[in-house]
Scaffold this active site. Structure first.
Site, PDB file in Angstrom:
ATOM      1  N   ARG A  59       0.845  -1.201   0.000  1.00  0.00           N
ATOM      2  CA  ARG A  59       0.000   0.000   0.000  1.00  0.00           C
ATOM      3  C   ARG A  59       0.872   1.241   0.000  1.00  0.00           C
ATOM      4  O   ARG A  59       1.901   1.258   0.687  1.00  0.00           O
ATOM      5  CB  ARG A  59      -0.887   0.031   1.244  1.00  0.00           C
ATOM      6  CG  ARG A  59      -1.947  -1.003   1.189  1.00  0.00           C
ATOM      7  CD  ARG A  59      -3.091  -0.688   2.089  1.00  0.00           C
ATOM      8  NE  ARG A  59      -4.160  -1.593   1.706  1.00  0.00           N
ATOM      9  CZ  ARG A  59      -5.341  -1.624   2.243  1.00  0.00           C
ATOM     10  NH1 ARG A  59      -5.650  -0.783   3.212  1.00  0.00           N
ATOM     11  NH2 ARG A  59      -6.251  -2.476   1.821  1.00  0.00           N
ATOM     12  N   LYS A  95       2.242  -8.361   4.176  1.00  0.00           N
ATOM     13  CA  LYS A  95       1.712  -7.109   3.638  1.00  0.00           C
ATOM     14  C   LYS A  95       2.727  -6.015   3.932  1.00  0.00           C
ATOM     15  O   LYS A  95       3.546  -6.144   4.848  1.00  0.00           O
ATOM     16  CB  LYS A  95       0.399  -6.760   4.344  1.00  0.00           C
ATOM     17  CG  LYS A  95      -0.504  -5.857   3.555  1.00  0.00           C
ATOM     18  CD  LYS A  95      -1.331  -6.643   2.568  1.00  0.00           C
ATOM     19  CE  LYS A  95      -2.390  -5.778   1.930  1.00  0.00           C
ATOM     20  NZ  LYS A  95      -3.298  -6.570   1.084  1.00  0.00           N
ATOM     21  N   ASP A 130      -1.372  -3.119  -4.492  1.00  0.00           N
ATOM     22  CA  ASP A 130      -2.470  -2.901  -3.549  1.00  0.00           C
ATOM     23  C   ASP A 130      -2.861  -1.431  -3.664  1.00  0.00           C
ATOM     24  O   ASP A 130      -2.410  -0.725  -4.568  1.00  0.00           O
ATOM     25  CB  ASP A 130      -2.031  -3.253  -2.124  1.00  0.00           C
ATOM     26  CG  ASP A 130      -3.207  -3.610  -1.233  1.00  0.00           C
ATOM     27  OD1 ASP A 130      -3.301  -4.759  -0.794  1.00  0.00           O
ATOM     28  OD2 ASP A 130      -4.052  -2.727  -0.963  1.00  0.00           O
ATOM     29  N   THR A 159      -9.730 -10.483  -9.319  1.00  0.00           N
ATOM     30  CA  THR A 159     -10.324 -10.240  -8.006  1.00  0.00           C
ATOM     31  C   THR A 159     -11.814  -9.972  -8.176  1.00  0.00           C
ATOM     32  O   THR A 159     -12.649 -10.519  -7.447  1.00  0.00           O
ATOM     33  CB  THR A 159      -9.647  -9.041  -7.315  1.00  0.00           C
ATOM     34  OG1 THR A 159      -8.243  -9.319  -7.192  1.00  0.00           O
ATOM     35  CG2 THR A 159     -10.226  -8.787  -5.938  1.00  0.00           C
ATOM     36  N   GLY A 190     -12.972   1.757  -8.222  1.00  0.00           N
ATOM     37  CA  GLY A 190     -11.583   1.683  -8.672  1.00  0.00           C
ATOM     38  C   GLY A 190     -11.342   0.468  -9.546  1.00  0.00           C
ATOM     39  O   GLY A 190     -12.237   0.001 -10.260  1.00  0.00           O
ATOM     40  N   VAL A 192     -11.007  -2.759  -8.942  1.00  0.00           N
ATOM     41  CA  VAL A 192     -11.894  -3.905  -8.718  1.00  0.00           C
ATOM     42  C   VAL A 192     -13.354  -3.487  -8.864  1.00  0.00           C
ATOM     43  O   VAL A 192     -14.134  -4.143  -9.559  1.00  0.00           O
ATOM     44  CB  VAL A 192     -11.668  -4.512  -7.308  1.00  0.00           C
ATOM     45  CG1 VAL A 192     -12.625  -5.679  -7.084  1.00  0.00           C
ATOM     46  CG2 VAL A 192     -10.233  -4.970  -7.151  1.00  0.00           C
ATOM     47  N   GLY A 193     -13.715  -2.377  -8.211  1.00  0.00           N
ATOM     48  CA  GLY A 193     -15.114  -1.958  -8.183  1.00  0.00           C
ATOM     49  C   GLY A 193     -15.696  -1.730  -9.576  1.00  0.00           C
ATOM     50  O   GLY A 193     -16.825  -2.134  -9.862  1.00  0.00           O
ATOM     51  N   ALA A 268     -12.719  -5.291  -0.468  1.00  0.00           N
ATOM     52  CA  ALA A 268     -11.882  -4.566   0.495  1.00  0.00           C
ATOM     53  C   ALA A 268     -11.415  -5.507   1.598  1.00  0.00           C
ATOM     54  O   ALA A 268     -12.185  -6.342   2.076  1.00  0.00           O
ATOM     55  CB  ALA A 268     -12.655  -3.405   1.094  1.00  0.00           C
ATOM     56  N   ASN A 269     -10.170  -5.386   1.986  1.00  0.00           N
ATOM     57  CA  ASN A 269      -9.647  -6.153   3.107  1.00  0.00           C
ATOM     58  C   ASN A 269     -10.113  -5.526   4.409  1.00  0.00           C
ATOM     59  O   ASN A 269     -10.312  -4.324   4.488  1.00  0.00           O
ATOM     60  CB  ASN A 269      -8.110  -6.146   3.069  1.00  0.00           C
ATOM     61  CG  ASN A 269      -7.577  -6.920   1.885  1.00  0.00           C
ATOM     62  OD1 ASN A 269      -7.861  -8.108   1.729  1.00  0.00           O
ATOM     63  ND2 ASN A 269      -6.825  -6.256   1.032  1.00  0.00           N
TER      64      ASN A 269
HETATM   65  P1  NAI Z   1      -8.348   1.327  -6.151  1.00  0.00           P
HETATM   66  O1  NAI Z   1      -7.428   2.246  -5.447  1.00  0.00           O
HETATM   67  O2  NAI Z   1      -8.190   1.110  -7.619  1.00  0.00           O
HETATM   68  O3  NAI Z   1      -9.853   1.815  -5.935  1.00  0.00           O
HETATM   69  C1  NAI Z   1     -10.366   2.228  -4.707  1.00  0.00           C
HETATM   70  C2  NAI Z   1     -11.467   3.204  -5.015  1.00  0.00           C
HETATM   71  O4  NAI Z   1     -12.117   3.525  -3.785  1.00  0.00           O
HETATM   72  C3  NAI Z   1     -10.965   4.524  -5.625  1.00  0.00           C
HETATM   73  O5  NAI Z   1     -11.718   4.839  -6.762  1.00  0.00           O
HETATM   74  C4  NAI Z   1     -11.176   5.532  -4.487  1.00  0.00           C
HETATM   75  O6  NAI Z   1     -11.466   6.834  -4.958  1.00  0.00           O
HETATM   76  C5  NAI Z   1     -12.350   4.918  -3.765  1.00  0.00           C
HETATM   77  N1  NAI Z   1     -12.525   5.315  -2.377  1.00  0.00           N
HETATM   78  C6  NAI Z   1     -11.574   5.584  -1.452  1.00  0.00           C
HETATM   79  N2  NAI Z   1     -12.141   5.905  -0.278  1.00  0.00           N
HETATM   80  C7  NAI Z   1     -13.474   5.813  -0.463  1.00  0.00           C
HETATM   81  C8  NAI Z   1     -14.600   6.027   0.375  1.00  0.00           C
HETATM   82  N3  NAI Z   1     -14.478   6.387   1.656  1.00  0.00           N
HETATM   83  N4  NAI Z   1     -15.849   5.846  -0.138  1.00  0.00           N
HETATM   84  C9  NAI Z   1     -15.983   5.498  -1.448  1.00  0.00           C
HETATM   85  N5  NAI Z   1     -14.964   5.306  -2.281  1.00  0.00           N
HETATM   86  C10 NAI Z   1     -13.721   5.447  -1.796  1.00  0.00           C
HETATM   87  O7  NAI Z   1      -8.305  -0.044  -5.330  1.00  0.00           O
HETATM   88  P2  NAI Z   1      -8.708  -1.481  -5.863  1.00  0.00           P
HETATM   89  O8  NAI Z   1      -7.545  -2.154  -6.454  1.00  0.00           O
HETATM   90  O9  NAI Z   1      -9.957  -1.394  -6.649  1.00  0.00           O
HETATM   91  O10 NAI Z   1      -9.011  -2.223  -4.485  1.00  0.00           O
HETATM   92  C11 NAI Z   1     -10.177  -1.940  -3.756  1.00  0.00           C
HETATM   93  C12 NAI Z   1     -10.134  -2.665  -2.424  1.00  0.00           C
HETATM   94  O11 NAI Z   1     -10.019  -4.066  -2.665  1.00  0.00           O
HETATM   95  C13 NAI Z   1      -8.951  -2.297  -1.549  1.00  0.00           C
HETATM   96  O12 NAI Z   1      -9.376  -2.334  -0.212  1.00  0.00           O
HETATM   97  C14 NAI Z   1      -7.938  -3.382  -1.813  1.00  0.00           C
HETATM   98  O13 NAI Z   1      -7.095  -3.587  -0.745  1.00  0.00           O
HETATM   99  C15 NAI Z   1      -8.863  -4.566  -2.001  1.00  0.00           C
HETATM  100  N6  NAI Z   1      -8.275  -5.622  -2.821  1.00  0.00           N
HETATM  101  C16 NAI Z   1      -7.856  -5.364  -4.106  1.00  0.00           C
HETATM  102  C17 NAI Z   1      -7.326  -6.369  -4.881  1.00  0.00           C
HETATM  103  C18 NAI Z   1      -6.928  -6.128  -6.293  1.00  0.00           C
HETATM  104  O14 NAI Z   1      -6.700  -7.124  -7.034  1.00  0.00           O
HETATM  105  N7  NAI Z   1      -6.865  -4.886  -6.756  1.00  0.00           N
HETATM  106  C19 NAI Z   1      -7.145  -7.722  -4.345  1.00  0.00           C
HETATM  107  C20 NAI Z   1      -7.702  -7.895  -3.016  1.00  0.00           C
HETATM  108  C21 NAI Z   1      -8.203  -6.872  -2.286  1.00  0.00           C
END
Ligand code: NAI
Length: 359
Positions: A59, A95, A130, A159, A190, A192-193, A268-269
């Protein structure tokens, strides 16, 4: 262990951790790093290496102080131990966090400085992407570290595929025969979402999406013909399935009794602020799929690349998250143990000792 003689790197502050209130029982090693050249502070936590080298993301985010970063990385590392064990891949859990702060050197220097500390661990820790880091960052870290995962492959789509499989399985157990018309709230649009929202929309789900980045939320809502939800309204907006894909500890004491959803499954973790919340959700009839079970698609894909699996095998293995979730929820219903407790039981059986998410 590989050591570096790089003059810009201060000696690692490495210590074995005893059990205390804030430290997960049995954590193997914590390394607090300071790279003078790039003015970077970082923390690496290796939780358990019974099943293989500690695999877990890096991170790059701000923390109020170093203690907060250490506390967070310890919990996250334990989550990786549980995740990798439940996903049946040959890795332990680790991590790391690079503390983002003013006055740091150029990003490449920060990553290279961090990589030099990873190098010192001689392969015991295998970093990956991450929150706040990119595959380019990992490539930079890999210039100096012996082994990094997902060098040029983003695990996020896998994911998302795994989270979707978990959502479908949990929805089925909760009585939704299909996702058509089911309201799924995705927090975080982001990597994943966004991918998850697209897949959900393709199956006919009604997607609600929230992101602190308003433009990103709007774009994803548009492409999925869904709705934007204000970030602060995420835990009060009615939905069938809540999918946290942004930040840690979204479920806490103040909202656990009012969350207006029937199922919680996300990427999310560390979704729960503390473990007792799992039972409180169960008492309310809210089905919670432990984050480390649902979000394992990325680590399965990382293992797939390293093991040389083809695309079809990789997808099949990621989709096994679905049957795993069904088995877990059925075992939970049959035993009265919560889904979290059952997932911990399964991981503990594989590791050969009791492993739990810290209190
Ligand atoms: P990312 O950084 O691409 O996306 C996160 C999104 O959440 C961003 O668009 C950000 O603006 C938004 N965000 C931040 N705070 C927020 C809040 N309070 N309310 C609403 N939106 C908010 O991260 P990514 O890769 O999509 O990962 C998302 C989650 O999944 C993280 O917690 C990560 O640790 C977990 N994760 C990700 C994996 C991966 O393959 N990318 C694998 C396993 C877990």
């Amino acid at each position: 262990m590989t050591q570096t003689t790089d003059p810009d790197v201060e000696p690692n502050r490495t210590f074995e951790v005893n059990d205390t209130e804030t430290v997960p029982e049995g954590t193997e090693q914590i390394v607090v790093c300071r790279d003078r050249a790039s003015r970077t502070r970082a923390v690496i936590a290796i939780d358990d290496t019974t099943l293989g080298p500690a695999l877990g993301g890096v991170r790059y985010v701000a923390y109020p102080n170093e203690a907060a970063a250490i506390a967070e990385v310890r919990r996250l590392a334990r989550g990786m131990t549980l995740k990798n064990a439940c996903a049946e891949i040959p890795y332990g859990g680790g991590k790391s966090v690079i503390i983002k702060e003013d006055g740091q050197g150029p990003r490449e220097d920060v990553m290279r400085g961090f990589g030099r500390f990873v190098n010192r661990l001689g392969g015991a820790y295998v970093p990956g992407v991450d929150m706040g880091t990119t595959i380019d960052d990992l490539a930079t870290i890999g210039q100096v570290a012996p082994d990094v995962s997902c060098n040029h492959v983003d695990p996020s789509p896998y994911t998302a595929l795994g989270v979707l499989a978990a959502i479908q399985a949990a929805a089925d157990v909760a009585g939704f025969s299909e996702l058509e018309g089911v309201r799924v709230l995705v927090q975080g649009a982001g990597h994943v979402g966004q991918s998850l929202a697209q897949r959900l929309a393709a199956l006919g789900a009604h997607v609600l999406v929230a992101d602190v980045d308003e433009a990103r939320a709007a774009a994803v809502a548009k492409e999925t013909k869904g709705e934007v939800v204000a970030p602060e309204a995420v835990t009060s907006t009615e939905c069938d399935i809540f999918s946290p894909c942004a930040i840690a500890r979204v479920v806490h004491d103040r909202n656990v009794h009012t969350l207006p959803c029937r199922v919680i499954v996300g990427a999310a973790n560390d979704v729960l602020a503390h473990r007792a919340l799992d039972r409180r959700l169960a008492e309310r009839g809210v089905l919670y799929v432990p984050d480390f079970v649902a979000n394992a698609g990325g680590v399965v894909q990382i293992h797939a690349i390293r093991a040389g699996w083809d695309e079809v095998t990789t997808e099949q293995e990621v989709l096994r998250i679905g049957p795993r979730v069904v088995e877990l929820l059925q075992r939970s219903a049959a035993t009265g143990r919560t889904p979290l407790e059952v997932a911990e039981d399964i991981a503990s059986e594989r590791i050969g000792r009791a492993v739990q998410i810290p209190v």
